[in-house]
Design a protein around this motif. Structure first.
Motif, PDB file in Angstrom:
ATOM      1  N   UNK A 126     -16.367   0.339  66.476  1.00  0.00           N
ATOM      2  CA  UNK A 126     -16.416   0.416  67.936  1.00  0.00           C
ATOM      3  C   UNK A 126     -15.022   0.224  68.524  1.00  0.00           C
ATOM      4  N   UNK A 127     -14.289  -0.759  68.018  1.00  0.00           N
ATOM      5  CA  UNK A 127     -12.916  -1.001  68.489  1.00  0.00           C
ATOM      6  C   UNK A 127     -12.004   0.178  68.176  1.00  0.00           C
ATOM      7  N   UNK A 128     -12.215   0.803  67.005  1.00  0.00           N
ATOM      8  CA  UNK A 128     -11.351   1.915  66.590  1.00  0.00           C
ATOM      9  C   UNK A 128     -11.611   3.186  67.385  1.00  0.00           C
ATOM     10  N   UNK A 129     -12.736   3.258  68.076  1.00  0.00           N
ATOM     11  CA  UNK A 129     -12.957   4.408  68.945  1.00  0.00           C
ATOM     12  C   UNK A 129     -11.995   4.387  70.121  1.00  0.00           C
ATOM     13  N   UNK A 130     -11.643   3.198  70.580  1.00  0.00           N
ATOM     14  CA  UNK A 130     -10.689   3.067  71.682  1.00  0.00           C
ATOM     15  C   UNK A 130      -9.261   2.920  71.174  1.00  0.00           C
TER      16      UNK A 130
END
Length: 200
Positions: free
Chosen positions: A98-102
Motif C-alpha cells: 500500500x505504501x509503495x503505491x504512493x
C-alpha cells in the motif's frame, strides 16, 4: 528541516520525496546526486537546500518520513490478535505494498539505508532506524512458532523470507515496470509455499 516544506502542495511534496527515495535507494547516500533528485522532481536545486539545508538533511528527512508513514500503516493495518507466523508477514507485506503505491521506492530505500556505510548518514538515521526496526520486530515476534515442524528452524525460515522479499523487490525494479500489487502477489506465493513446507 524547514517545516514550510509541508506547506507545499501534496503533489509537489511527493515528487520531491519520491525523487529522493529513488536516488538514495539506487545509489546509497554517497552516490545519490542532488542534481538527479531535482531533475526527477522537476524543481530547482535551491529549493532542496531551502527546505533541507544539506543533502544529509534531505536523507534524514526521507528516512524519518518513510518510517513514520510505514509505522502508521502497520500499527493501524495489522490485527493485534493475529498470531500466525506467515499471516503476520503477509499482512506486513500488504501494508508495505500500500505504501509503495504512493512511494514506489520506499522499501528499496529502507533496505539500502539498513546497509548504509557512510558514517554521517548512518549516524543521522540511527535513532529512527532503531525505533522502526524495534516496532517491526515487536509485531513479527507475535508469530506463533509452535506450528513449525520439528526440523524446521524458524529463524532460518525468517532469513529465507527476508532474502526472498528483497530479491523479489530488486527483480521487479530491474524489470523496469514496478507494480506494488504484482510484487505483493509474488511474495505471498513464496510465503504460502513456505507455510506448506514448514508447518505440521
Amino acid at each position: 528541516m524547514n517545516e514550510k516544506f509541508f506547506d507545499l502542495k501534496k503533489e509537489k511534496q511527493d515528487r520531491i520525496i519520491n525523487a529522493a527515495l529513488k536516488a538514495f535507494a539506487l545509489g546509497g547516500y554517497m552516490h545519490a546526486s542532488t542534481d538527479d533528485i531535482v531533475r526527477m522532481a522537476g524543481i530547482s536545486k535551491g529549493l532542496i537546500f531551502h527546505y533541507f539545508e544539506t543533502k544529509l538533511g534531505l536523507y534524514q528527512f526521507v528516512y524519518d518520513y518513510s518510517t513514520r508513514v510505514i509505522n502508521i500503516e502497520i500499527n493501524t493495518g495489522i490485527s493485534k490478535d493475529e498470531t500466525d507466523f506467515f499471516t503476520i508477514r503477509e499482512e506486513v507485506e500488504k501494508v508495505l505494498a500500500t505504501c509503495m503505491k504512493q512511494y514506489p521506492y520506499i522499501r528499496l530505500f529502507l533496505y539500502s539505508a539498513a546497509r548504509e556505510d557512510t558514517p554521517e548518514a548512518a549516524t543521522a538515521i540511527l535513532p529512527a532506524r532503531e525505533a522502526f526496526e524495534a516496532n517491526l520486530k515487536s509485531i513479527l515476534d507475535r508469530g506463533d512458532i509452535t506450528r513449525f515442524k520439528q526440523d524446521a528452524n524458524y529463524e532460518l525460515v525468517e532469513n529465507i523470507v527476508e532474502m526472498t522479499k528483497e530479491g523479489v523487490l530488486q527483480g521487479r525494479f530491474r524489470e523496469g515496470d514496478f507494480r506494488a500489487d504484482d510484487y505483493l502477489a509474488e511474495v505471498i506465493r513464496y510465503l504460502e509455499m513456505l507455510r506448506v513446507l514448514t508447518y505440521d
